[in-house]
Design a protein around this motif. Structure first.
Motif, PDB file in Angstrom:
ATOM      1  N   VAL A 254       0.821  -1.201   0.000  1.00  0.00           N
ATOM      2  CA  VAL A 254       0.000   0.000   0.000  1.00  0.00           C
ATOM      3  C   VAL A 254       0.859   1.257   0.000  1.00  0.00           C
ATOM      4  O   VAL A 254       0.420   2.325  -0.445  1.00  0.00           O
ATOM      5  CB  VAL A 254      -0.974   0.001   1.194  1.00  0.00           C
ATOM      6  N   ARG A 255       2.078   1.155   0.494  1.00  0.00           N
ATOM      7  CA  ARG A 255       2.962   2.321   0.472  1.00  0.00           C
ATOM      8  C   ARG A 255       3.173   2.797  -0.958  1.00  0.00           C
ATOM      9  O   ARG A 255       3.207   3.998  -1.220  1.00  0.00           O
ATOM     10  CB  ARG A 255       4.306   1.977   1.109  1.00  0.00           C
ATOM     11  N   THR A 256       3.316   1.852  -1.878  1.00  0.00           N
ATOM     12  CA  THR A 256       3.526   2.254  -3.273  1.00  0.00           C
ATOM     13  C   THR A 256       2.281   2.895  -3.853  1.00  0.00           C
ATOM     14  O   THR A 256       2.370   3.786  -4.701  1.00  0.00           O
ATOM     15  CB  THR A 256       3.930   1.033  -4.132  1.00  0.00           C
ATOM     16  N   GLU A 257       1.099   2.449  -3.391  1.00  0.00           N
ATOM     17  CA  GLU A 257      -0.142   3.076  -3.840  1.00  0.00           C
ATOM     18  C   GLU A 257      -0.227   4.514  -3.337  1.00  0.00           C
ATOM     19  O   GLU A 257      -0.637   5.427  -4.078  1.00  0.00           O
ATOM     20  CB  GLU A 257      -1.346   2.269  -3.333  1.00  0.00           C
ATOM     21  N   ILE A 258       0.162   4.730  -2.098  1.00  0.00           N
ATOM     22  CA  ILE A 258       0.107   6.076  -1.517  1.00  0.00           C
ATOM     23  C   ILE A 258       1.160   6.973  -2.155  1.00  0.00           C
ATOM     24  O   ILE A 258       0.921   8.164  -2.399  1.00  0.00           O
ATOM     25  CB  ILE A 258       0.293   6.002   0.017  1.00  0.00           C
ATOM     26  N   LEU A 259       2.326   6.398  -2.448  1.00  0.00           N
ATOM     27  CA  LEU A 259       3.408   7.192  -3.042  1.00  0.00           C
ATOM     28  C   LEU A 259       3.079   7.661  -4.460  1.00  0.00           C
ATOM     29  O   LEU A 259       3.746   8.552  -4.984  1.00  0.00           O
ATOM     30  CB  LEU A 259       4.711   6.383  -3.047  1.00  0.00           C
ATOM     31  N   LYS A 260       2.068   7.068  -5.070  1.00  0.00           N
ATOM     32  CA  LYS A 260       1.659   7.533  -6.398  1.00  0.00           C
ATOM     33  C   LYS A 260       1.083   8.943  -6.333  1.00  0.00           C
ATOM     34  O   LYS A 260       1.050   9.656  -7.330  1.00  0.00           O
ATOM     35  CB  LYS A 260       0.628   6.573  -6.994  1.00  0.00           C
ATOM     36  N   TYR A 261       0.654   9.347  -5.134  1.00  0.00           N
ATOM     37  CA  TYR A 261       0.093  10.685  -4.965  1.00  0.00           C
ATOM     38  C   TYR A 261       1.143  11.578  -4.297  1.00  0.00           C
ATOM     39  O   TYR A 261       0.985  12.060  -3.176  1.00  0.00           O
ATOM     40  CB  TYR A 261      -1.189  10.611  -4.121  1.00  0.00           C
ATOM     41  N   THR A 262       2.229  11.792  -5.007  1.00  0.00           N
ATOM     42  CA  THR A 262       3.355  12.541  -4.447  1.00  0.00           C
ATOM     43  C   THR A 262       3.630  13.834  -5.191  1.00  0.00           C
ATOM     44  O   THR A 262       4.669  14.443  -5.002  1.00  0.00           O
ATOM     45  CB  THR A 262       4.640  11.692  -4.490  1.00  0.00           C
ATOM     46  N   ASN A 263       2.712  14.247  -6.038  1.00  0.00           N
ATOM     47  CA  ASN A 263       2.931  15.460  -6.828  1.00  0.00           C
ATOM     48  C   ASN A 263       4.200  15.342  -7.661  1.00  0.00           C
ATOM     49  O   ASN A 263       4.864  16.335  -7.964  1.00  0.00           O
ATOM     50  CB  ASN A 263       3.011  16.689  -5.902  1.00  0.00           C
ATOM     51  N   ASP A 264       4.550  14.077  -8.020  1.00  0.00           N
ATOM     52  CA  ASP A 264       5.721  13.768  -8.850  1.00  0.00           C
ATOM     53  C   ASP A 264       7.041  14.168  -8.203  1.00  0.00           C
ATOM     54  O   ASP A 264       8.087  14.091  -8.829  1.00  0.00           O
ATOM     55  CB  ASP A 264       5.628  14.440 -10.232  1.00  0.00           C
ATOM     56  N   SER A 265       7.010  14.613  -6.960  1.00  0.00           N
ATOM     57  CA  SER A 265       8.280  15.029  -6.369  1.00  0.00           C
ATOM     58  C   SER A 265       8.396  14.707  -4.882  1.00  0.00           C
ATOM     59  O   SER A 265       9.465  14.311  -4.425  1.00  0.00           O
ATOM     60  CB  SER A 265       8.491  16.537  -6.574  1.00  0.00           C
ATOM     61  N   TYR A 266       7.316  14.859  -4.124  1.00  0.00           N
ATOM     62  CA  TYR A 266       7.434  14.615  -2.693  1.00  0.00           C
ATOM     63  C   TYR A 266       6.098  14.140  -2.129  1.00  0.00           C
ATOM     64  O   TYR A 266       5.057  14.239  -2.776  1.00  0.00           O
ATOM     65  CB  TYR A 266       7.908  15.865  -1.953  1.00  0.00           C
ATOM     66  N   SER A 267       6.159  13.641  -0.898  1.00  0.00           N
ATOM     67  CA  SER A 267       4.969  13.102  -0.252  1.00  0.00           C
ATOM     68  C   SER A 267       4.791  13.730   1.125  1.00  0.00           C
ATOM     69  O   SER A 267       5.751  13.898   1.872  1.00  0.00           O
ATOM     70  CB  SER A 267       5.075  11.580  -0.094  1.00  0.00           C
ATOM     71  N   TYR A 268       3.554  14.056   1.450  1.00  0.00           N
ATOM     72  CA  TYR A 268       3.229  14.580   2.776  1.00  0.00           C
ATOM     73  C   TYR A 268       3.150  13.468   3.826  1.00  0.00           C
ATOM     74  O   TYR A 268       2.918  13.743   4.990  1.00  0.00           O
ATOM     75  CB  TYR A 268       1.901  15.332   2.736  1.00  0.00           C
ATOM     76  N   CYS A 269       3.332  12.240   3.392  1.00  0.00           N
ATOM     77  CA  CYS A 269       3.255  11.098   4.312  1.00  0.00           C
ATOM     78  C   CYS A 269       4.631  10.615   4.763  1.00  0.00           C
ATOM     79  O   CYS A 269       4.736   9.744   5.633  1.00  0.00           O
ATOM     80  CB  CYS A 269       2.520   9.937   3.654  1.00  0.00           C
ATOM     81  N   VAL A 270       5.689  11.145   4.155  1.00  0.00           N
ATOM     82  CA  VAL A 270       7.049  10.694   4.463  1.00  0.00           C
ATOM     83  C   VAL A 270       7.642  11.578   5.556  1.00  0.00           C
ATOM     84  O   VAL A 270       7.504  12.810   5.518  1.00  0.00           O
ATOM     85  CB  VAL A 270       7.931  10.724   3.206  1.00  0.00           C
ATOM     86  N   THR A 271       8.291  10.942   6.520  1.00  0.00           N
ATOM     87  CA  THR A 271       8.873  11.669   7.643  1.00  0.00           C
ATOM     88  C   THR A 271       9.836  12.744   7.166  1.00  0.00           C
ATOM     89  O   THR A 271      10.656  12.511   6.272  1.00  0.00           O
ATOM     90  CB  THR A 271       9.610  10.702   8.589  1.00  0.00           C
ATOM     91  N   SER A 272       9.726  13.923   7.755  1.00  0.00           N
ATOM     92  CA  SER A 272      10.524  15.084   7.351  1.00  0.00           C
ATOM     93  C   SER A 272      12.008  14.760   7.282  1.00  0.00           C
ATOM     94  O   SER A 272      12.550  14.059   8.144  1.00  0.00           O
ATOM     95  CB  SER A 272      10.303  16.232   8.332  1.00  0.00           C
ATOM     96  N   GLY A 273      12.656  15.277   6.227  1.00  0.00           N
ATOM     97  CA  GLY A 273      14.100  15.125   6.085  1.00  0.00           C
ATOM     98  C   GLY A 273      14.537  13.881   5.333  1.00  0.00           C
ATOM     99  O   GLY A 273      15.733  13.697   5.106  1.00  0.00           O
ATOM    100  N   TYR A 274      13.600  13.040   4.916  1.00  0.00           N
ATOM    101  CA  TYR A 274      13.969  11.800   4.237  1.00  0.00           C
ATOM    102  C   TYR A 274      13.885  11.965   2.721  1.00  0.00           C
ATOM    103  O   TYR A 274      12.949  12.571   2.198  1.00  0.00           O
ATOM    104  CB  TYR A 274      13.061  10.652   4.676  1.00  0.00           C
ATOM    105  N   ASP A 275      14.879  11.420   2.007  1.00  0.00           N
ATOM    106  CA  ASP A 275      14.902  11.515   0.547  1.00  0.00           C
ATOM    107  C   ASP A 275      15.669  10.332  -0.023  1.00  0.00           C
ATOM    108  O   ASP A 275      16.896  10.337  -0.068  1.00  0.00           O
ATOM    109  CB  ASP A 275      15.552  12.835   0.120  1.00  0.00           C
ATOM    110  N   GLU A 276      14.943   9.304  -0.424  1.00  0.00           N
ATOM    111  CA  GLU A 276      15.548   8.103  -0.989  1.00  0.00           C
ATOM    112  C   GLU A 276      14.637   7.568  -2.084  1.00  0.00           C
ATOM    113  O   GLU A 276      13.581   8.136  -2.365  1.00  0.00           O
ATOM    114  CB  GLU A 276      15.762   7.029   0.092  1.00  0.00           C
ATOM    115  N   GLN A 277      15.060   6.448  -2.681  1.00  0.00           N
ATOM    116  CA  GLN A 277      14.225   5.764  -3.659  1.00  0.00           C
ATOM    117  C   GLN A 277      13.912   4.356  -3.158  1.00  0.00           C
ATOM    118  O   GLN A 277      14.709   3.731  -2.468  1.00  0.00           O
ATOM    119  CB  GLN A 277      14.915   5.687  -5.021  1.00  0.00           C
ATOM    120  N   LEU A 278      12.726   3.899  -3.519  1.00  0.00           N
ATOM    121  CA  LEU A 278      12.270   2.567  -3.141  1.00  0.00           C
ATOM    122  C   LEU A 278      12.118   1.718  -4.394  1.00  0.00           C
ATOM    123  O   LEU A 278      11.420   2.098  -5.335  1.00  0.00           O
ATOM    124  CB  LEU A 278      10.928   2.650  -2.410  1.00  0.00           C
TER     125      LEU A 278
END
Length: 461
Positions: A254-278
């Motif tokens: 489900v994380r990948t489903e939620i990450l589809k709604y990231t405005n093509d750049s970032y997610s409001y669901c990811v803990t602040s300061g994190y920047d990686e690829q899955l």
């Protein structure tokens, strides 16, 4: 005539003498036959039935269960099961399917040690793979399953090719329902005595609960022919069970489903300061926090989109993604949350990880979700929730928001309702982990069929 009569008399006397001598010299045999059978009886004539279940989820394990002739679970080696595991995922063999045979050989050897040799030919062996394998290409997972079928076909156990498969999510939920309700002693009467079970696995989520005979008879028909309600027999008790699997709405997929709604750049669901690829089964996703940090409200909006709560509903009373909710009733009055629901709750300390179960209100998930989403960095999140594994911290806000949203917005459960988070069930002075394998074994030995090998595909929906 006199000689003939004498000969018959002598022969008869000799026969009686030999018969008496045999009976006297083998009284131990007669005593063994007359003695009542104990739980651990393993002599010839033993009515015990064993079932071996391979469970391939995040790891590859084997579980051995023992039942009496009535389908009652018996102790085996002092416990309710014999369990061995190899900490390797089945998906790790995608490039070298043949190598999985060596892992199975290790586990099978341990399994055979637990089953008397004379009972092995009538002991069924089941292999159920987690439905996460559906995320692979079909030709890849079928090669792995082919190796497994070939290996088990050469074992001394009772084997059917269709007993090796990817476990349908709805069936897995039904098996977990079997496990919990049997061990709790609920399967002794009306369906209203049972509890509903919501299970969160890695790739799917499952719900299962019992309904009345009337509700089962009036279940709606669906355009795609899906059957939500099936008849269940456990020992001599019959139930109608609603079960449904939500794929891909498990803890990880489900994380990948939620990450589809990231405005093509970032997610409001990811803990602040994190920047990686899955990299999830070959698909690459950006796991990048918003510059302004995570947000409970904005994350929840994305989660609701991922849940597809506005999907077309072909009947009244849907949950999410267009799925029928089963109609409700007494069988869903008491709700038990297992696996991911329990484990995430334990990580953030709203569930007591030292106990097998904890009663809590669903809104407890929302409270910790808001705290997690307000964290300004992974370090702060770690200080707030030291029990959460470090590799899970970037997703903690997302996971907690999702759990609350799927229970309240997806399933329509009142947030103030008290539910039970559970990871094991007490039975006869010991406990068994909540898992599907026991339910599968229980259904197999509870079948109306007189011989286990007459039972149809245990993995059918």
């Amino acid at each position: 005539m006199a000689k003939s009569g004498l000969t018959r008399t002598c022969l008869l006397s000799l026969f009686v003498l030999l018969f008496v001598k045999f009976c006297v010299s083998d009284t131990s045999l007669l005593n063994r036959k007359a003695a009542p059978a104990g739980n651990n009886q393993e002599a010839s004539g033993d009515d015990s039935r064993y079932v071996i279940v391979f469970d391939a989820g995040p790891a590859i394990g084997v579980r051995i269960f023992k039942f009496d002739e009535n389908g009652k679970v018996l102790r085996i080696n002092g416990g309710l099961e014999v369990f061995h595991v190899v900490p390797e995922a089945l998906s790790s063999y995608v490039e070298n399917p043949a190598a999985v045979a060596s892992v199975l050989a290790q586990l099978l050897e341990k399994a055979l040690d637990a089953v008397p040799s004379h009972l092995q030919p009538e002991t069924p062996v089941i292999f159920g793979a987690n439905d996460e394998l559906f995320l692979m290409a079909e030709d890849k997972y079928e090669k792995i399953l082919g190796v497994i079928r070939d290996f088990l076909s050469k074992s001394p156990l009772l084997y059917k090719p269709e007993w090796v498969n990817i476990l349908p999510a709805a069936k897995e939920g039904a098996y977990v329902w079997d496990t919990i309700n049997y061990l709790m002693g609920n399967l002794v009467g009306d369906y209203s005595n049972t509890v509903a079970v919501l299970t969160q696995e890695s790739a799917s989520m499952q719900v299962a609960y019992a309904v009345s005979v009337k509700a089962a008879a009036n279940a709606p028909k669906f355009p795609n022919g899906e059957e939500y309600i099936t008849a269940h027999q456990i020992q001599s008790n019959n139930y109608y069970l609603y079960s449904h699997g939500y794929f891909p709405y498990g803890a990880y997929s489900v994380r990948t489903e939620i990450l589809k709604y990231t405005n093509d750049s970032y997610s409001y669901c990811v803990t602040s300061g994190y920047d990686e690829q899955l990299n999830y089964y070959g698909e690459i996703y950006n796991v990048r926090a918003s510059p302004t940090g995570s947000s409970y409200e904005k994350c929840r909006a994305n989660v609701l989109k991922a849940l597809n709560v506005n999907a077309t509903c072909y009947v009244h009373n849907c949950t999410f993604d267009g799925a029928w909710n089963g109609g409700g009733g007494a069988g869903i009055e008491k709700i038990y949350l297992t696996n991911g629901f329990h484990n995430t709750g334990a990580d953030v300390s709203i569930v007591n990880g030292s106990n097998t179960s904890t009663d809590l209100k669903i809104l407890e998930y929302e409270k910790v979700a808001k705290v997690s989403c307000a964290a300004k960095s992974p370090e702060e999140a770690h200080n707030l929730f030291p029990g959460v594994p470090l590799f899970e911290l970037p997703y903690l806000c997302m996971d907690l928001v999702y759990i609350y949203a799927v229970l309240v917005d997806g399933f329509g459960i009142d947030p103030t309702k008290v539910v039970t988070a559970i990871n094991a069930v007490q039975y006869g002075g010991t406990s068994m982990d909540v898992q599907w394998a026991f339910g599968a074994a229980l259904e197999l030995v509870s079948s109306k069929h007189t011989k286990i090998w007459d039972v149809p595909n245990v993995f059918s929906s």
